[in-house]
Design an enzyme around this catalytic site. Sequence first.
Site, PDB file in Angstrom:
ATOM      1  CG  ASP A 217       0.966  -7.427   2.120  1.00  0.00           C
ATOM      2  OD1 ASP A 217       0.638  -6.399   1.511  1.00  0.00           O
ATOM      3  OD2 ASP A 217       1.727  -8.300   1.632  1.00  0.00           O
TER       4      ASP A 217
ATOM      5  CD  GLU B  65      -1.482  -1.705   0.038  1.00  0.00           C
ATOM      6  OE1 GLU B  65      -0.843  -0.885  -0.647  1.00  0.00           O
ATOM      7  OE2 GLU B  65      -1.056  -2.841   0.325  1.00  0.00           O
TER       8      GLU B  65
ATOM      9  CG  ASP C 271       4.899 -11.452   1.295  1.00  0.00           C
ATOM     10  OD1 ASP C 271       4.932 -10.505   0.487  1.00  0.00           O
ATOM     11  OD2 ASP C 271       5.011 -12.640   0.950  1.00  0.00           O
TER      12      ASP C 271
END
Length: 405
Positions: A190, A274, A355
């Site tokens: 992330d 992502e 997170d």
Amino acid sequence: MQLRYSFRMYPNGPQRSALARAFGCARVVFNDALRVREDARAAGLPVVTSAELGKRLTEAKRTEERAWLSEVSAVVLQQSLRDLDTAYRNFFDGLKGKRPEMGAPRFKSRKDNRQAVRFTANARWKITTGGDLSLPKVGDVRVKWSRALPSAPSTVTVIKDAAGRYFCSFVVESEPDETLPEAAAEVGIDLGLSHFAILSDGTKIDSPRFLRRAEKKLKKAQQNLSRKAKGSSNRAKARIKVARAHARVADARREFHHQLSTKIIRENQAVAVEDLAVKGLARTRMAKSVHDAGWSAFVSMLEYKAARYGRTLIKIDRFEPTSQVCSQCGVNDGPKPLHVRVRECRVCGAVLDRDINAAVNVAKAAGLAVPACGARVRPGLVPAQRQETGTHRDGQPTVVGIPAL
């Protein structure tokens, strides 16, 4: 797989003059060919082919106005015509939807901060036994070699950047035996601003914030540049100082990206990231921090290194609610403000770092089985509460429990 290796060059005075001539001649040939094609288009005539442009270039060398084109290698001039063909091809492919849209080819300026020329094998350039780069009509240029080339290069591009530094960039084919041994670990990443990367195993990598740390020096250098008279020698010197300050920031960021991406690829068999909308984020109030992070460059490094070393890189959809879903039970309890860094699931009661929870969800969305911080790999079934009631289609509440048979 083709790779590009860049090394710093240190040409002497005469060699810098020869490279300046090569840069200028390549620019003139590009602009002349672009003007010919644009004039033909404006007149409604057929497109001037590359072969015809090559013939006109040969004829131009025999004229007094363009006789100085013979002072540089002919390969450099031919490659400039190839660059024009590539620019047109990319432009039309963008219009057809085959690639992201690009603007039409534009004329090059002698004041451009970046100059480049390319030498192919036909130019008979070589690397000498002493480690110098021998270029036609330039000479043997000293090169600072930081590593050995994995194979014989096919082309070399000589680049002069905005800071006045010279680089030679080689295109080589990667060796087939570069695949790394299989690793057992799989990880989801992330990307963020407070921490550059958060891994699904709980590791957090701080964001170096190279631009933020150098802002004071950059501001002072930019102020000095703004005070100089336009066109003066002092302004040219001040511009180079600003360019060098920015180059140091860019080099430090690139080195950080390379080290981190190599470490992640070596330690993990599969990596999930992502697909962030960086262009959209760069239009917000966080634009400077987003550009300072350099997420796109980092993901690109992960992509080519995964392909090179036999790893798997998976990009999940940017609309996947990784920050809204509980990684323990899989319940989506909606978005939360950015200042909320610890989330508590209202269903299973799990208290999770925001997170790390998102990184675990990135890994799960990619189909990777990555446990993190004691969390279950797959969400289990959540039993319904006894006090909860459903609703019939007619709006009447249902009876709690199992009805009698």
